[in-house]
Design an enzyme around this catalytic site. Sequence first.
Site, PDB file in Angstrom:
ATOM      1  N   LYS A   1      57.347 -44.082  69.880  1.00  0.00           N
ATOM      2  CA  LYS A   1      57.775 -45.250  70.555  1.00  0.00           C
ATOM      3  C   LYS A   1      57.308 -45.467  71.865  1.00  0.00           C
ATOM      4  O   LYS A   1      57.081 -46.387  72.450  1.00  0.00           O
ATOM      5  CB  LYS A   1      59.285 -45.189  70.537  1.00  0.00           C
ATOM      6  CG  LYS A   1      59.805 -45.354  69.318  1.00  0.00           C
ATOM      7  CD  LYS A   1      61.235 -45.936  69.355  1.00  0.00           C
ATOM      8  CE  LYS A   1      61.825 -46.345  68.149  1.00  0.00           C
ATOM      9  NZ  LYS A   1      63.245 -46.693  68.001  1.00  0.00           N
TER      10      LYS A   1
ATOM     11  N   GLY B   1      66.272 -45.643  62.842  1.00  0.00           N
ATOM     12  CA  GLY B   1      67.641 -45.806  62.203  1.00  0.00           C
ATOM     13  C   GLY B   1      68.694 -45.703  63.128  1.00  0.00           C
ATOM     14  O   GLY B   1      69.741 -45.031  62.899  1.00  0.00           O
TER      15      GLY B   1
ATOM     16  N   LYS C   1      66.616 -48.724  80.679  1.00  0.00           N
ATOM     17  CA  LYS C   1      67.918 -49.358  81.399  1.00  0.00           C
ATOM     18  C   LYS C   1      68.575 -49.734  80.041  1.00  0.00           C
ATOM     19  O   LYS C   1      67.972 -50.316  79.077  1.00  0.00           O
ATOM     20  CB  LYS C   1      67.240 -50.585  82.158  1.00  0.00           C
ATOM     21  CG  LYS C   1      68.131 -51.393  82.579  1.00  0.00           C
ATOM     22  CD  LYS C   1      68.602 -50.843  84.129  1.00  0.00           C
ATOM     23  CE  LYS C   1      69.714 -51.744  84.874  1.00  0.00           C
ATOM     24  NZ  LYS C   1      70.687 -50.839  85.603  1.00  0.00           N
ATOM     25  N   TYR C   2      70.005 -49.746  80.145  1.00  0.00           N
ATOM     26  CA  TYR C   2      70.893 -49.864  78.948  1.00  0.00           C
ATOM     27  C   TYR C   2      71.310 -51.350  79.324  1.00  0.00           C
ATOM     28  O   TYR C   2      71.783 -51.581  80.160  1.00  0.00           O
ATOM     29  CB  TYR C   2      71.978 -49.018  79.041  1.00  0.00           C
ATOM     30  CG  TYR C   2      72.725 -49.347  77.900  1.00  0.00           C
ATOM     31  CD1 TYR C   2      72.664 -49.141  76.253  1.00  0.00           C
ATOM     32  CD2 TYR C   2      74.162 -49.706  78.027  1.00  0.00           C
ATOM     33  CE1 TYR C   2      73.023 -49.333  75.553  1.00  0.00           C
ATOM     34  CE2 TYR C   2      75.108 -50.088  77.102  1.00  0.00           C
ATOM     35  CZ  TYR C   2      74.469 -49.762  75.691  1.00  0.00           C
ATOM     36  OH  TYR C   2      75.349 -50.167  74.532  1.00  0.00           O
TER      37      TYR C   2
ATOM     38  N   ARG D   1      56.210 -53.076  58.560  1.00  0.00           N
ATOM     39  CA  ARG D   1      56.349 -53.099  57.232  1.00  0.00           C
ATOM     40  C   ARG D   1      57.233 -54.481  56.953  1.00  0.00           C
ATOM     41  O   ARG D   1      57.494 -55.085  57.943  1.00  0.00           O
ATOM     42  CB  ARG D   1      57.258 -52.173  56.623  1.00  0.00           C
ATOM     43  CG  ARG D   1      58.648 -52.037  57.552  1.00  0.00           C
ATOM     44  CD  ARG D   1      59.651 -50.880  56.957  1.00  0.00           C
ATOM     45  NE  ARG D   1      60.542 -50.555  58.134  1.00  0.00           N
ATOM     46  CZ  ARG D   1      61.520 -51.309  58.690  1.00  0.00           C
ATOM     47  NH1 ARG D   1      61.821 -52.473  58.014  1.00  0.00           N
ATOM     48  NH2 ARG D   1      62.126 -50.745  59.593  1.00  0.00           N
TER      49      ARG D   1
ATOM     50  N   VAL E   1      64.303 -55.731  55.510  1.00  0.00           N
ATOM     51  CA  VAL E   1      64.949 -56.065  54.701  1.00  0.00           C
ATOM     52  C   VAL E   1      65.523 -57.597  54.675  1.00  0.00           C
ATOM     53  O   VAL E   1      65.500 -58.244  53.583  1.00  0.00           O
ATOM     54  CB  VAL E   1      66.338 -55.172  54.692  1.00  0.00           C
ATOM     55  CG1 VAL E   1      67.449 -55.834  54.005  1.00  0.00           C
ATOM     56  CG2 VAL E   1      66.054 -53.690  54.682  1.00  0.00           C
TER      57      VAL E   1
ATOM     58  N   ARG F   1      74.048 -58.391  54.090  1.00  0.00           N
ATOM     59  CA  ARG F   1      73.724 -57.280  53.289  1.00  0.00           C
ATOM     60  C   ARG F   1      75.042 -56.896  52.486  1.00  0.00           C
ATOM     61  O   ARG F   1      76.025 -56.583  53.094  1.00  0.00           O
ATOM     62  CB  ARG F   1      73.490 -56.179  54.273  1.00  0.00           C
ATOM     63  CG  ARG F   1      72.272 -56.518  55.046  1.00  0.00           C
ATOM     64  CD  ARG F   1      71.446 -55.265  55.485  1.00  0.00           C
ATOM     65  NE  ARG F   1      70.274 -55.591  56.345  1.00  0.00           N
ATOM     66  CZ  ARG F   1      69.485 -54.643  56.731  1.00  0.00           C
ATOM     67  NH1 ARG F   1      69.544 -53.435  56.568  1.00  0.00           N
ATOM     68  NH2 ARG F   1      68.699 -55.101  57.697  1.00  0.00           N
TER      69      ARG F   1
HETATM   70  P1  ADP Z   1      65.967 -47.601  66.042  1.00  0.00           P
HETATM   71  O1  ADP Z   1      64.190 -47.612  65.613  1.00  0.00           O
HETATM   72  O2  ADP Z   1      66.336 -46.179  65.807  1.00  0.00           O
HETATM   73  O3  ADP Z   1      66.546 -48.425  65.043  1.00  0.00           O
HETATM   74  P2  ADP Z   1      65.657 -49.177  68.503  1.00  0.00           P
HETATM   75  O4  ADP Z   1      64.712 -49.041  69.444  1.00  0.00           O
HETATM   76  O5  ADP Z   1      64.847 -50.195  67.546  1.00  0.00           O
HETATM   77  O6  ADP Z   1      65.980 -47.903  67.579  1.00  0.00           O
HETATM   78  O7  ADP Z   1      66.946 -49.824  68.680  1.00  0.00           O
HETATM   79  C1  ADP Z   1      68.157 -50.235  67.636  1.00  0.00           C
HETATM   80  C2  ADP Z   1      69.390 -50.684  68.248  1.00  0.00           C
HETATM   81  O8  ADP Z   1      69.822 -49.821  69.498  1.00  0.00           O
HETATM   82  C3  ADP Z   1      68.935 -51.981  68.920  1.00  0.00           C
HETATM   83  O9  ADP Z   1      69.103 -52.940  68.344  1.00  0.00           O
HETATM   84  C4  ADP Z   1      70.243 -52.168  70.039  1.00  0.00           C
HETATM   85  O10 ADP Z   1      71.341 -52.570  69.297  1.00  0.00           O
HETATM   86  C5  ADP Z   1      70.042 -50.426  70.536  1.00  0.00           C
HETATM   87  N1  ADP Z   1      69.557 -50.480  71.900  1.00  0.00           N
HETATM   88  C6  ADP Z   1      68.016 -49.854  71.881  1.00  0.00           C
HETATM   89  N2  ADP Z   1      67.505 -49.880  73.259  1.00  0.00           N
HETATM   90  C7  ADP Z   1      68.467 -50.431  73.993  1.00  0.00           C
HETATM   91  C8  ADP Z   1      68.593 -50.748  75.313  1.00  0.00           C
HETATM   92  N3  ADP Z   1      67.610 -50.420  76.214  1.00  0.00           N
HETATM   93  N4  ADP Z   1      69.723 -51.461  75.949  1.00  0.00           N
HETATM   94  C9  ADP Z   1      71.024 -51.541  75.038  1.00  0.00           C
HETATM   95  N5  ADP Z   1      70.837 -51.361  73.841  1.00  0.00           N
HETATM   96  C10 ADP Z   1      69.693 -50.817  73.028  1.00  0.00           C
END
Ligand code: ADP
Length: 449
Positions: A118, A166, A203-204, A293, A296, A339
Amino acid sequence: MAQFDKILIANRGEIALRVIRAAREMGIKTVAVHSTADVDAMHVRMADESVCIGPNAGTDSYLSIPAIIAACEITGAQAVHPGYGFLSENATFVQALEDHEITFIGPSAAHIRMMGDKITAKDTAIKLGIPVVPGSEGGVPDIESARKTAAEMGYPVIIKATAGGGGRGMKVAETEADIDTAFSTARSEAKAAFGNDEVYMEKYLQKPRHIEVQVFGDGQGGGVHLAERDCSLQRRHQKVFEEAPGPSITPENREKIGSICANAVAEMGYSGAGTIEFLYEDGEFYFIEMNTRLQVEHPVTEAIFGVDLVREQILVAEGNTLSFAQSDLEVNGHAIEVRLNAERLPNFIPCPGKITQYHAPGGLGVRMDSALYDGYSIPPYYDSLIGKLIVHGRDRPEALARLSRALGELIIDGIETTVPLFDKLLAEADIHSGDYNIHWLERWLDENM
Ligand code: ADP
């Protein structure tokens, strides 16, 4: 350019049927592979040939690279479609196929590797002009750097595994008091799940929607986008309800982010289907990852564009350019997918077992992708997705009405499923107004189930 006579599908369940259907329409023969538990599965019945590749556990069958390559050699399959999950994003598998002169229906091992890490994915996105979530520069090696980075960015922050997937290995720190625990938990979860404890920080975002752009590259410098899907309704970071186009995305915003993504895949020389995932808040897009890929939820995109994405994957793998140009692609109406899982509510406990009666809904604008049949026994060894119900209407209200109508026709007896969840969700005003973000469903489940 080589036209395939025969392809092998390295997967099971509804996605294996999905690939067999596309291949059959193209006049290509199909080989199913299966574990001993899946000898009576629908994909085995539907394919032209089948090979047993190992015992029940996925690690010994659907994830066994030598067994799948042997099955190709025995049957003379020239190419492999990996579906989603299992080996679909495994660069070692792609390399092994290449070494045996078997074509992988998907991107190159190098692109899979690049997006599987990532931090590298985010660096690549930045270089390609894709907007990203503000965060640490690369990995965060220790607690001191985590504290320092968080203080600079401002709380709340999220700590994520570089090798993540995941939704595992992700921890939020709301304030400075949480940072030490969040950092060490994310690290140990990442180590346990992926064998790699490297983490990074972002940042969240407090109330984003999950918006993902479907892209396609021909590996020869051509690239298009097929608009976006909104997959904000999630439980434990797993999607449960997806729609296209995104109810909150304006045509201007679609064009803006779509062309950035199309240019990015063209510039990368990317080949095949891909999804660029974003969080979307206050009109801004923030890249989180790219999936290399078929997803779903790809049928909602197929519905609004009237294209077959699997057929296109096969054509590109054969060495053809794309069968459509960006100017051919116009959004038509609205599509929704739900789903259906073999799970017992309210806690979503897996609930495998024997199907005593199955009846799929039909009629205008309804598509049911499922490998169920009367008398089928769902084995307990794999994930609990048993079907996807996809509806298409001229607009969102029509799609929602159609979803409700189709759910009413669906019969799955003998096991418990997540169907009642969707009946309840369809009674919610926020679902009808499209007013929800990635936290909406978890909160609603806490209050209503
Ligand atoms: P994974 O590959 O494990 O699915 P992702 O990076 O795609 O991880 O993130 C999955 C989910 O986590 C996102 O759809 C969102 O709901 C949450 N998320 C990820 N990064 C952030 C962020 N910076 N702020 C808020 N939510 C996040």
